[in-house]
Motif scaffolding. Sequence first.
Motif, PDB file in Angstrom:
ATOM      1  N   GLY A 140       0.842  -1.186   0.000  1.00 21.52           N
ATOM      2  CA  GLY A 140       0.000   0.000   0.000  1.00 21.52           C
ATOM      3  C   GLY A 140       0.880   1.239   0.000  1.00 21.52           C
ATOM      4  O   GLY A 140       1.861   1.319   0.739  1.00 21.52           O
ATOM      5  N   THR A 141       0.525   2.185  -0.833  1.00 22.29           N
ATOM      6  CA  THR A 141       1.348   3.384  -0.961  1.00 22.29           C
ATOM      7  C   THR A 141       0.518   4.510  -1.551  1.00 22.29           C
ATOM      8  O   THR A 141      -0.459   4.267  -2.249  1.00 22.29           O
ATOM      9  N   ARG A 142       0.946   5.725  -1.286  1.00 23.68           N
ATOM     10  CA  ARG A 142       0.241   6.862  -1.891  1.00 23.68           C
ATOM     11  C   ARG A 142       0.415   6.879  -3.397  1.00 23.68           C
ATOM     12  O   ARG A 142      -0.307   7.574  -4.098  1.00 23.68           O
ATOM     13  N   THR A 143       1.388   6.132  -3.884  1.00 24.78           N
ATOM     14  CA  THR A 143       1.640   6.142  -5.326  1.00 24.78           C
ATOM     15  C   THR A 143       0.994   4.946  -6.040  1.00 24.78           C
ATOM     16  O   THR A 143       1.316   4.662  -7.188  1.00 24.78           O
ATOM     17  N   SER A 144       0.117   4.255  -5.338  1.00 21.37           N
ATOM     18  CA  SER A 144      -0.449   3.044  -5.960  1.00 21.37           C
ATOM     19  C   SER A 144      -1.203   3.354  -7.255  1.00 21.37           C
ATOM     20  O   SER A 144      -1.267   2.530  -8.157  1.00 21.37           O
ATOM     21  N   LYS A 145      -1.765   4.561  -7.337  1.00 19.64           N
ATOM     22  CA  LYS A 145      -2.524   4.893  -8.549  1.00 19.64           C
ATOM     23  C   LYS A 145      -1.622   4.951  -9.784  1.00 19.64           C
ATOM     24  O   LYS A 145      -2.080   4.694 -10.892  1.00 19.64           O
ATOM     25  N   ALA A 146      -0.354   5.292  -9.559  1.00 21.39           N
ATOM     26  CA  ALA A 146       0.573   5.330 -10.697  1.00 21.39           C
ATOM     27  C   ALA A 146       0.764   3.915 -11.243  1.00 21.39           C
ATOM     28  O   ALA A 146       0.771   3.691 -12.460  1.00 21.39           O
ATOM     29  N   VAL A 147       0.918   2.962 -10.325  1.00 21.14           N
ATOM     30  CA  VAL A 147       1.052   1.563 -10.752  1.00 21.14           C
ATOM     31  C   VAL A 147      -0.236   1.108 -11.422  1.00 21.14           C
ATOM     32  O   VAL A 147      -0.240   0.483 -12.485  1.00 21.14           O
ATOM     33  N   LEU A 148      -1.326   1.466 -10.787  1.00 19.67           N
ATOM     34  CA  LEU A 148      -2.638   1.064 -11.292  1.00 19.67           C
ATOM     35  C   LEU A 148      -2.839   1.537 -12.735  1.00 19.67           C
ATOM     36  O   LEU A 148      -3.284   0.780 -13.601  1.00 19.67           O
TER      37      LEU A 148
END
Lengths: 555, 369
Positions: A360-368
């Motif tokens: 879990g990370t604040r940057t998960s949307k980038a991976v997504l």
Amino acid sequence: MEPANGLKLDYNHALTIKEFPYIIRWREDRCKRCGQCTAVCPNGAIKPTVKYMRVIESGGDTPKPKPVRRIIHVIEQVNNIENYCTGCAVCALVCPNNAIEPEYNPQNKFLFYKNLGGEGYKRGGRRNDPGVSTLDRIKFTRISMLTDPALDAGRHEFRVRSYIGRILPPEELPLKVEDGRLVVDKTRGKFIPPVREIFPIMIGSMSIGALSPYMWEGLAMGVAYLNEVEGIPVVMCSGEGGFPPRLLKSRYVKYFILQIASGYFGWDSIIHTLPYMTEDPAAIEIKYGQGAKPGDGGLLMAPKVIKLIAEIRGVPMYVDLPSPPTHQTKYSIEEAVMKMIQSMSMAFGFRVPVYPKISGTRTSKAVLNNLARNPYAAALCIDGEDGGTGAAYNVSLDKMGHPIASNIRECYLDLVKQGKQNELPLIAAGGIGKKGNLAANTAALIMLGASAVAIGKYIMQATADCLGDEWNRCNLCNTGKCPRGITTQDPKLYRRLNPDKIAERVVEIFKAADVELRKIFAPMGRSTELPIGMSDGLSIDDKAMAERLEISYAC
Amino acid sequence: MCRLAAITSAKYFSPMENILALETMKEGHDGSGLGLTLKDLGGEFKDLKEYPILSGICSRKGREILESYMEEMGFKMIYHWKPKIKQVKGIIRRDHYFAYVFDYPDGWKDKSWREKEDLLMNTRLTLRKMGEADESIFVFSFYPDVITLKEVGDPLEVGEFFGLDKDILKAKIIFAQGRQNTNYQIYLYACHPFFIQGYCTMTNGENTAFVPIREFLMSRGFPGYMGYNSDSEVFAHILHYVSRQLNFPLTYYKDVLTPLKWDEIEQRKDKEALFLIKQSMRPLCIDGPNMVIGFIPDGTCFMVQDAKKLRPGVVGGIEGKYALMSELCGLDKVIPNRDRSKDIFPMKYDMVIVSPDAKEVKVWNQLMA
């Protein structure tokens, strides 16, 4: 005169017992000095010793108490930070007379001292946060009653199932109409990605090696039974560390997700077994991160690398097996994710869903978003900060990572914006069932947008009575001295487990969860498909949380 | 629970027939609204079939805005129908109830039908947005040969209010809904039937899967999938999506709303397609309780149930006139002289389909297809 050997009579060099997280309460009057507690203590935190003491005695025909001085045997807590009492309470478990137990000491100063030799505190378990998680604060508040009849969890047909795999959007389905019926238009050559139907709770990645052979075997037997006898398609992830070749060649492999991580442990054996496999695995998970220790690689301590583990992993025996924090081939996200997904898909003939797992990370949307554009990405697993591990630095466990609830929610809503919420399933992990509410936490995550959840700590707790908790109890998984025999390769310890009993418990847990999920979905009027993203059914008792999760506030 | 009265006929008939049917089912609606959608119009609209009709309600100010916008867009008004309003106690009269017949703007006459449909819908959506905040403009449909009337109140009184008992307004397909307001506000846009580009549905029941369905539809990138003041509006949009956007035959509407189980799909000749549809259209699956009545552009009418058949519904009639009703008493009122033994009560796998001009009725069974 100075004391001999530098001994200071004021004991100022030593810690007081109040600095320790658990204090042993030993009752001299009940103890029969059998020695079982000291023998079983996994951390050497108690020791038998002798004292010369004044005691009151009374005896004879006309008893009269009188003080005497004599040598007596006592059980004493060790005043050494390396041998701290972990609070596991196996001493209490084995004591025939209830003469001993550890007591939690909320005033402890353990973390001030648990860095001797310049080495940070390492442990297993999960985040030491006994507070109520966001998931446990979520309630299901949209109850069907009169305007819309509630469904009957016992009578109506229910289908508590989900998918792993890339699902084509309706607009891209290669269909054409023939004689009033839709048929698949094979001339279009459209790639239809593999999709597996699963029960929405899966057993998360725990490796053979991290788990004892009996523990792993028990889980695997339970999963096979659930699939073959109960008809509940539960899948289990291997974790990093390979897979027994005999099982790989068997038909049971279809119930397992094979994990590849940065150390690639066990993959030499898997690749060599590929030509002999008769079934495909359920999926391939590429581990990029772990919720319990984001940015850290895996670590299997040398004492756990016994012959069986060394063979499966293709390494020498009794050496530390660290996985690097990141995949060494990583150059960019395209490199790390896209090529790896392509390679793994190709290895299994594009018949197996391949998805990454991240912490879990604040940057998960980038991976997504990277995955959303990759037609071969089969899912995204996000492991929140409350996930467990076999070994990590305490600072990683306690302070690193992102809670799962808002991470899943923002990823789901991002997919909704792109219209891809049904194309790329989200798998949520980390802290599900932390307080035992497995079905409720699962349903909450599903209604926030997850397609499935993965559990680890819950299954160890519920099947094998893991002693760990959020007060740092036990958490010795990294030492190979698990007193329950769950995370050890020492036969003396893992023989304490009965694999059949574990398998039985796995079956019981999933059958109960299936019923409980129905009991949640039925009054909300859902039964046929999982209510993924049905956020109007949820409320929380905190306005800020409600706003963040875009659900209603109720108090 | 709302009451539904749909009639399809080979001959023109008055919407009062539907309203009187609703009256027999009165205990099932609370007078919170009446919605009427008329298709294949007779009377004064009989010779205007190729021209789009804009139906709605507006205030004086809204009328000015609407007319100037339509003029600016190049639409030329060729006919203006308004109901002969009779003041009825309990119904608050709004300024203008209208059905304007327009001719297409110059340059649009030779465009494809699909392009024209999009122009009409986008114009309706723009007008809706222009008048939504201050409620100065309500527009319900903008499509050839279709009129929609909606107002808050008891159906019989609303019918009287619109003067339908005296008007010569007639059509071959008329859908009427007597609204039982449940958990959403009384609001004109929440009143069934819902219409989009030739597709229309009305429903009795609640839709427990509303939010995921709404999110799925709204993320399809199609501007018409908006509104959703009622959880039942999604049924019209799913029909439109499945039939118009994906070009699936009508019966797949049932397969999308209530997908079969895997072992049931195995028996179907189109199983390969159904396997894919079940996965890809998972968010559109409903769990009820709903009975849906709808029509499609060619005039075919249908009725489907949720997979548990939690709501009533009946279809019956004679050749040339069939009624699709939520309650049997409504059917008795409209077509009393039919063979009642041939009444159809669709069950969980059924889709009752009445062909255009009410020629025949057939039951399509999802399992046997």
